[in-house]
Design a protein around this motif. Structure first.
Motif, PDB file in Angstrom:
ATOM      1  N   ASN A 405       0.816  -1.216   0.000  1.00 47.73           N
ATOM      2  CA  ASN A 405       0.000   0.000   0.000  1.00 47.73           C
ATOM      3  C   ASN A 405       0.852   1.270   0.000  1.00 47.73           C
ATOM      4  OD1 ASN A 405       0.954  -0.026   2.615  1.00 47.73           O
ATOM      5  ND2 ASN A 405      -1.042  -0.420   3.550  1.00 47.73           N
ATOM      6  N   LEU A 406       2.097   1.180   0.455  1.00 47.27           N
ATOM      7  CA  LEU A 406       2.981   2.337   0.388  1.00 47.27           C
ATOM      8  C   LEU A 406       3.285   2.695  -1.070  1.00 47.27           C
ATOM      9  CD1 LEU A 406       5.585   1.636   3.233  1.00 47.27           C
ATOM     10  CD2 LEU A 406       3.651   3.217   3.265  1.00 47.27           C
ATOM     11  N   MET A 407       3.584   1.674  -1.869  1.00 47.00           N
ATOM     12  CA  MET A 407       3.841   1.920  -3.291  1.00 47.00           C
ATOM     13  C   MET A 407       2.583   2.371  -4.020  1.00 47.00           C
ATOM     14  SD  MET A 407       6.374  -0.122  -2.153  1.00 47.00           S
ATOM     15  CE  MET A 407       6.100  -1.869  -2.403  1.00 47.00           C
ATOM     16  N   ASP A 408       1.430   1.785  -3.654  1.00 43.38           N
ATOM     17  CA  ASP A 408       0.165   2.184  -4.287  1.00 43.38           C
ATOM     18  C   ASP A 408      -0.171   3.632  -3.971  1.00 43.38           C
ATOM     19  OD1 ASP A 408      -0.042  -0.390  -5.238  1.00 43.38           O
ATOM     20  OD2 ASP A 408      -1.349  -1.070  -3.610  1.00 43.38           O
ATOM     21  N   ALA A 409       0.060   4.040  -2.713  1.00 39.91           N
ATOM     22  CA  ALA A 409      -0.212   5.424  -2.332  1.00 39.91           C
ATOM     23  C   ALA A 409       0.704   6.388  -3.077  1.00 39.91           C
ATOM     24  CB  ALA A 409      -0.034   5.597  -0.826  1.00 39.91           C
ATOM     25  N   ALA A 410       1.964   5.999  -3.243  1.00 37.17           N
ATOM     26  CA  ALA A 410       2.900   6.842  -3.984  1.00 37.17           C
ATOM     27  C   ALA A 410       2.475   6.975  -5.443  1.00 37.17           C
ATOM     28  CB  ALA A 410       4.306   6.266  -3.891  1.00 37.17           C
ATOM     29  N   ALA A 411       2.023   5.866  -6.031  1.00 43.29           N
ATOM     30  CA  ALA A 411       1.579   5.908  -7.425  1.00 43.29           C
ATOM     31  C   ALA A 411       0.345   6.789  -7.585  1.00 43.29           C
ATOM     32  CB  ALA A 411       1.294   4.489  -7.913  1.00 43.29           C
ATOM     33  N   LEU A 412      -0.590   6.700  -6.635  1.00 42.02           N
ATOM     34  CA  LEU A 412      -1.794   7.539  -6.692  1.00 42.02           C
ATOM     35  C   LEU A 412      -1.458   9.011  -6.520  1.00 42.02           C
ATOM     36  CD1 LEU A 412      -4.296   5.348  -4.622  1.00 42.02           C
ATOM     37  CD2 LEU A 412      -4.312   5.754  -7.097  1.00 42.02           C
ATOM     38  N   SER A 413      -0.352   9.295  -5.846  1.00 45.79           N
ATOM     39  CA  SER A 413       0.067  10.681  -5.647  1.00 45.79           C
ATOM     40  C   SER A 413       0.833  11.231  -6.848  1.00 45.79           C
ATOM     41  CB  SER A 413       0.941  10.791  -4.394  1.00 45.79           C
ATOM     42  OG  SER A 413       0.235  10.344  -3.253  1.00 45.79           O
ATOM     43  N   GLY A 414       1.023  10.392  -7.851  1.00 37.16           N
ATOM     44  CA  GLY A 414       1.701  10.833  -9.062  1.00 37.16           C
ATOM     45  C   GLY A 414       3.184  10.541  -9.094  1.00 37.16           C
ATOM     46  N   ALA A 415       3.700   9.779  -8.118  1.00 38.65           N
ATOM     47  CA  ALA A 415       5.123   9.467  -8.099  1.00 38.65           C
ATOM     48  C   ALA A 415       5.468   8.454  -9.183  1.00 38.65           C
ATOM     49  CB  ALA A 415       5.530   8.928  -6.733  1.00 38.65           C
ATOM     50  N   SER A 416       6.594   8.663  -9.828  1.00 39.82           N
ATOM     51  CA  SER A 416       7.064   7.701 -10.821  1.00 39.82           C
ATOM     52  C   SER A 416       7.676   6.500 -10.112  1.00 39.82           C
ATOM     53  CB  SER A 416       8.107   8.352 -11.729  1.00 39.82           C
ATOM     54  OG  SER A 416       9.261   8.712 -10.981  1.00 39.82           O
ATOM     55  N   TYR A 423      12.727   7.084  -2.905  1.00 35.54           N
ATOM     56  CA  TYR A 423      12.260   7.718  -1.672  1.00 35.54           C
ATOM     57  C   TYR A 423      11.517   6.771  -0.721  1.00 35.54           C
ATOM     58  CZ  TYR A 423      13.442  12.127  -3.939  1.00 35.54           C
ATOM     59  OH  TYR A 423      14.124  13.153  -4.551  1.00 35.54           O
ATOM     60  N   ILE A 424      11.137   5.599  -1.200  1.00 39.51           N
ATOM     61  CA  ILE A 424      10.396   4.675  -0.321  1.00 39.51           C
ATOM     62  C   ILE A 424      11.155   3.359  -0.141  1.00 39.51           C
ATOM     63  CG2 ILE A 424       8.268   3.339  -0.043  1.00 39.51           C
ATOM     64  CD1 ILE A 424       6.775   5.537  -1.460  1.00 39.51           C
ATOM     65  N   ILE A 425      11.414   2.669  -1.249  1.00 43.31           N
ATOM     66  CA  ILE A 425      11.972   1.323  -1.152  1.00 43.31           C
ATOM     67  C   ILE A 425      13.402   1.352  -0.637  1.00 43.31           C
ATOM     68  CG2 ILE A 425      12.541  -0.773  -2.421  1.00 43.31           C
ATOM     69  CD1 ILE A 425      10.260  -0.167  -4.308  1.00 43.31           C
ATOM     70  N   LEU A 426      14.252   2.207  -1.205  1.00 42.20           N
ATOM     71  CA  LEU A 426      15.653   2.255  -0.772  1.00 42.20           C
ATOM     72  C   LEU A 426      15.810   2.683   0.691  1.00 42.20           C
ATOM     73  CD1 LEU A 426      17.613   3.595  -3.868  1.00 42.20           C
ATOM     74  CD2 LEU A 426      17.899   1.396  -2.723  1.00 42.20           C
ATOM     75  N   PRO A 427      15.119   3.743   1.155  1.00 45.21           N
ATOM     76  CA  PRO A 427      15.240   4.079   2.579  1.00 45.21           C
ATOM     77  C   PRO A 427      14.790   2.966   3.511  1.00 45.21           C
ATOM     78  CG  PRO A 427      14.334   5.931   1.362  1.00 45.21           C
ATOM     79  CD  PRO A 427      14.361   4.776   0.422  1.00 45.21           C
ATOM     80  N   LEU A 428      13.733   2.253   3.139  1.00 46.30           N
ATOM     81  CA  LEU A 428      13.261   1.156   3.978  1.00 46.30           C
ATOM     82  C   LEU A 428      14.186  -0.052   3.914  1.00 46.30           C
ATOM     83  CD1 LEU A 428       9.403   1.285   3.252  1.00 46.30           C
ATOM     84  CD2 LEU A 428      10.589   2.018   5.341  1.00 46.30           C
ATOM     85  N   SER A 429      15.025  -0.103   2.890  1.00 47.39           N
ATOM     86  CA  SER A 429      15.901  -1.267   2.699  1.00 47.39           C
ATOM     87  C   SER A 429      17.350  -0.983   3.100  1.00 47.39           C
ATOM     88  CB  SER A 429      15.878  -1.709   1.226  1.00 47.39           C
ATOM     89  OG  SER A 429      14.568  -1.967   0.786  1.00 47.39           O
TER      90      SER A 429
END
Length: 507
Positions: A405-416, A423-429
């Motif tokens: 849902n984090l990736m889905d929310a980013a996509a809905l916000s217009g993030a590529s 900004y999401i996957i790398l910081p969490l990893s």
């Protein structure tokens, strides 16, 4: 479109680095002066020494895998699921034989027991101590996938003894099978320990055909049974890998209360650590002549050590980057051939280092690729192909835990996809990437067999230098060199352990 182009390029690059050299090696063994022939493979059926070494390898691998899995499953449950004191410290100590070059352990034990240690049982004992951590770690990993409610319900009607036998062990059956298969193929392709302890195994035959006679067609033919065994085990492992991993927090696991058995089991694990870890390291210390040996070793090994550290850091960086990209491709299933990528990197990890090294020589030793083959770049390519599976699987365990849902929310916000990745996957990893870097550094640093085949003139590493000194060097000097190598290998592991401990305290 950019996403598929980038990751398509990654897949193509990894194919050239790892799989293509093996395919060219295979096809080259089937053609002689442009004509198809199977003459090179007659050696498999006519050489009695080769057939005897094949039997030796099967017996060795079966014995080591059975012993390591049987003991490792029990220790994994004890260290990962009970209230045993200092369990994390014991786990760290038992991992040490896995991360240091195995021939160093063989040298230490042979010095302790003498000539009678040479042969089958000496090799079995050393490889048992080396691969025991694999079964322990795999068991501890799979224990974190068990639904605690299943064990909780079973405990309402029975004791832990029956719950372990009837519930826990069946649920971690994939771990048992996977650990056995992994140890089997690693022991089957073992070279350095068997070579040092003078036990004829099948993996040495391909090395001898190439290094002594430079007959790559015979070397390929001699390696074919190893490839067949590894491929068979890989397909069995692929069936096990169908299950998605879902980890539960360690705090939610059902813990086994040892009660009156806590002290006896504590002493039992302490005895194992003393025997398998402290004893061989202590023998190396006793073998040196104090600071004099270390000063001599430092003077002679300074350049190889510096090169080893540099190559290992570069190799670890490459492994971290491509491990993350490969894990992302496999986790997201970006291409139809994501299974091919997954299987290929596992196959390369399971293959003997000597075989992969020969394949790289035959592929890169050409006039138009001499800028790679004649430089340390060939070593980095070898490290990347051989150990990519480690960093990929480590990273994949984190990616499966990131909520979609984090990736889905980013996509809905217009993030590529790039912004989501950055900004999401790398910081969490980032923490698991650090773990992958340390693992890549350790295995690149300890690598010996493939490096002996590939390193260009003037680029020998510390493991290669130590291995050559074992032929005719002074025992005190060799012991000091081994201790320097062990220290260089363990420092990153200790850093990672203290870092994780501090992070847990802050949390």
């Amino acid at each position: 479109m950019k996403e598929r182009t980038l990751f398509g390029g990654v897949v193509a690059f990894l194919f050239v680095v790892g799989v293509l050299p093996l395919l060219m090696m295979l096809f080259g063994s089937l053609y002689d002066n442009g004509r198809f022939t199977l003459t090179a493979y007659k050696v498999l059926f006519t050489n009695t020494a080769l057939l005897e070494s094949l039997k030796n390898s099967f017996l060795l691998a079966l014995t080591v895998a059975t012993a390591s899995t049987s003991v490792g499953i029990g220790l994994g449950i004890l260290l990962g699921k009970s209230d045993l004191r200092f369990a994390k410290f014991f786990t760290l100590m038992l991992v040490i034989p896995l991360v240091i070059p195995p021939y160093i352990l063989a040298f230490s034990w042979a010095d302790l027991f003498g000539e009678w240690f040479f042969g089958f049982w000496g090799v079995v004992f050393v490889l048992f101590t080396v691969y025991l951590p694999i079964a322990i770690l795999v068991t501890m990993l799979y224990l974190r996938q068990i639904d605690p409610h299943l064990e909780e319900a079973a405990l309402q009607m029975s004791s832990w003894k029956k719950v372990l036998w009837l519930v826990t062990l069946p649920l971690i059956r994939p771990a048992i099978v996977f650990a056995f298969l992994l140890v089997f193929i690693l022991a089957f392709g073992e070279f350095s320990v068997a070579n040092f302890l003078r036990y004829p195994v099948f993996s040495t035959q391909s090395f001898v055909y190439f290094s002594a006679f430079y007959d790559f067609r015979a070397a390929t033919a001699a390696a074919l049974p190893i490839v067949a065994v590894v491929a068979m085990v890989f397909w069995m492992q692929r069936f096990l890998a169908e299950t998605k991993m879902h980890f539960i927090p360690a705090s939610l696991m059902q813990k086994i209360r040892l009660l009156k058995w806590r002290l006896p089991l504590f002493l039992f694990v302490l005895l194992i650590v003393m025997l398998f870890v402290i004893t061989p390291l202590s023998m190396l210390v006793f073998k040196t002549n104090g600071m004099e040996s270390f000063l001599e070793a430092g003077e002679k090994a300074l350049d190889p050590l510096g090169r080893s550290l540099l190559f290992a850091m570069l190799g670890a960086t490459l492994l971290s980057v491509f491990g993350f990209l490969s894990a992302y491709i496999i986790h997201k299933r970006l291409f139809r051939w994501y299974r091919w990528l997954d299987g290929s990197i596992l196959l390369l990890f399971a293959l003997p280092a000597s075989l992969f090294g020969i394949a790289l020589i035959l592929f890169w030793n050409r006039p138009y690729t001499n800028f790679i083959y004649a430089t340390p770049l060939i070593l980095l390519i070898g490290y990347l192909g051989k150990y990519l599976a480690l960093t990929t699987k480590i990273t994949e365990t984190k990616l499966v835990q990131i909520p979609q849902n984090l990736m889905d929310a980013a996509a809905l916000s217009g993030a590529s996809w790039y912004q989501t990745l950055w900004y999401i996957i790398l910081p969490l990893s980032k923490e698991v990437l650090l773990v992958g870097w340390v693992v890549g550094f350790i295995f690149s640093l300890r690598e010996n067999t493939m490096t002996m085949l590939l390193y260009p003139p003037g680029s020998d590493t510390l493991p290669v230098y130590i291995f050559t000194q074992m032929a005719n060097g002074k025992a005190s000097l060799i012991a000091a060199l081994c201790l320097i190598m062990i220290t260089a290998t363990l420092l990153p592991l200790l850093f990672l352990w203290f870092y994780n401990s501090a992070r847990r305290r802050d949390a």
